[in-house]
Design a protein around this motif. Sequence first.
Motif, short mmCIF file in Angstrom:
data_model
loop_
_atom_site.label_atom_id
_atom_site.label_comp_id
_atom_site.label_asym_id
_atom_site.label_seq_id
_atom_site.Cartn_x
_atom_site.Cartn_y
_atom_site.Cartn_z
N SER A 89 -1.34 11.34 -4.80
CA SER A 89 -1.90 10.44 -3.80
C SER A 89 -0.76 9.88 -2.96
CB SER A 89 -2.62 9.27 -4.48
OG SER A 89 -3.75 9.73 -5.17
N LEU A 90 -0.95 9.91 -1.66
CA LEU A 90 -0.01 9.29 -0.73
C LEU A 90 -0.61 7.94 -0.36
CD1 LEU A 90 0.70 12.31 1.63
CD2 LEU A 90 2.11 11.49 -0.25
N VAL A 91 0.15 6.89 -0.54
CA VAL A 91 -0.35 5.53 -0.34
C VAL A 91 0.48 4.84 0.74
CG1 VAL A 91 -0.83 3.33 -1.46
CG2 VAL A 91 -0.97 5.43 -2.78
N ILE A 93 0.70 1.09 2.49
CA ILE A 93 0.27 -0.31 2.37
C ILE A 93 1.03 -1.15 3.38
CG2 ILE A 93 0.06 -2.32 0.86
CD1 ILE A 93 0.15 -0.35 -1.51
N ARG A 98 -4.69 -0.73 3.27
CA ARG A 98 -4.26 0.25 2.25
C ARG A 98 -4.94 1.58 2.59
NH1 ARG A 98 -2.61 0.59 -3.34
NH2 ARG A 98 -3.68 2.31 -4.36
N ILE A 99 -4.12 2.61 2.87
CA ILE A 99 -4.65 3.94 3.18
C ILE A 99 -4.17 4.89 2.10
CG2 ILE A 99 -4.66 5.84 4.84
CD1 ILE A 99 -3.99 3.75 7.01
N VAL A 100 -5.09 5.66 1.54
CA VAL A 100 -4.76 6.63 0.50
C VAL A 100 -5.28 7.99 0.94
CG1 VAL A 100 -5.04 7.27 -1.93
CG2 VAL A 100 -4.97 4.86 -1.29
N THR A 101 -4.43 9.01 0.82
CA THR A 101 -4.84 10.38 1.14
C THR A 101 -4.20 11.33 0.13
OG1 THR A 101 -5.05 12.01 2.91
CG2 THR A 101 -2.95 10.82 2.76
N GLU A 102 -4.64 12.57 0.14
CA GLU A 102 -4.13 13.56 -0.81
C GLU A 102 -2.88 14.22 -0.24
OE1 GLU A 102 -6.12 16.85 -3.66
OE2 GLU A 102 -6.50 17.11 -1.52
N ASN A 119 1.39 15.83 3.54
CA ASN A 119 0.03 15.32 3.70
C ASN A 119 -0.88 16.53 3.82
OD1 ASN A 119 -2.41 14.46 4.92
ND2 ASN A 119 -1.40 12.65 5.74
N SER A 135 1.77 8.18 -7.89
CA SER A 135 1.50 8.29 -6.46
C SER A 135 2.79 8.04 -5.70
CB SER A 135 0.42 7.28 -6.05
OG SER A 135 0.85 5.95 -6.28
N GLU A 137 4.47 6.11 -2.43
CA GLU A 137 4.32 5.08 -1.41
C GLU A 137 5.06 5.51 -0.15
OE1 GLU A 137 5.00 0.29 -0.96
OE2 GLU A 137 6.38 1.43 -2.22
#
Length: 139
Positions: A89-91, A93, A98-102, A119, A135, A137
Motif C-alpha cells: 500500500s502506498l500511503v 498523509i 489520507r490517500i491509499v493506493t496499490e 504506483n 506500507s 509512506e
Amino acid sequence: MKRLLTIALILAATTELYADILVPIRTIRAKEIIAAEDLATKESDDTGALSDARDLIGFEARVALYPGRPVRPGDVGPPAIVSRNDLISLVFIQGGLRIVTEGRSLGRGAVGETIRAMNMSSRTTISGRILSDGSIEVR
C-alpha cells in the motif's frame, strides 16, 4: 626522566590491544537472520568489529558472513519486511487527508528505510519510507 617516559610511550604505542569480538561459526548468507548459536567470541585487535551480541542477534546479514571473520556494523541491519516485487500500500498523509493506493516495491528494506515503488494505477515510480505495517509512506 624524559628519556624513560619517551621509552614507555614508545612501548605503549607498539603494544597491540586485544578484545573479544563476535564471529560467525558458520557461513551466514545475505538476508539470513542471525541467531545466538551462529556466533562465538574470538580475541582480536580489530577495532571496527562488533563485540556486543545485542548488535547481531535477530538482525539480518546484509552480506555473506564467513566463519571466524569479524562482523562490521555495515554487514548487518534490521530484518527486511518488504521484498522486491511485493504488492504494498502506498500511503499519502497530509493534514486530515489520507490517500491509499496499490503499489509494487522496487526494492527491499526494513522499517524506516527509504525504497522506490511503482504506483500500479499511474505506473509512476516514487520513493517512500517503509512503515511498520509494510506500507510505504509517500511524501
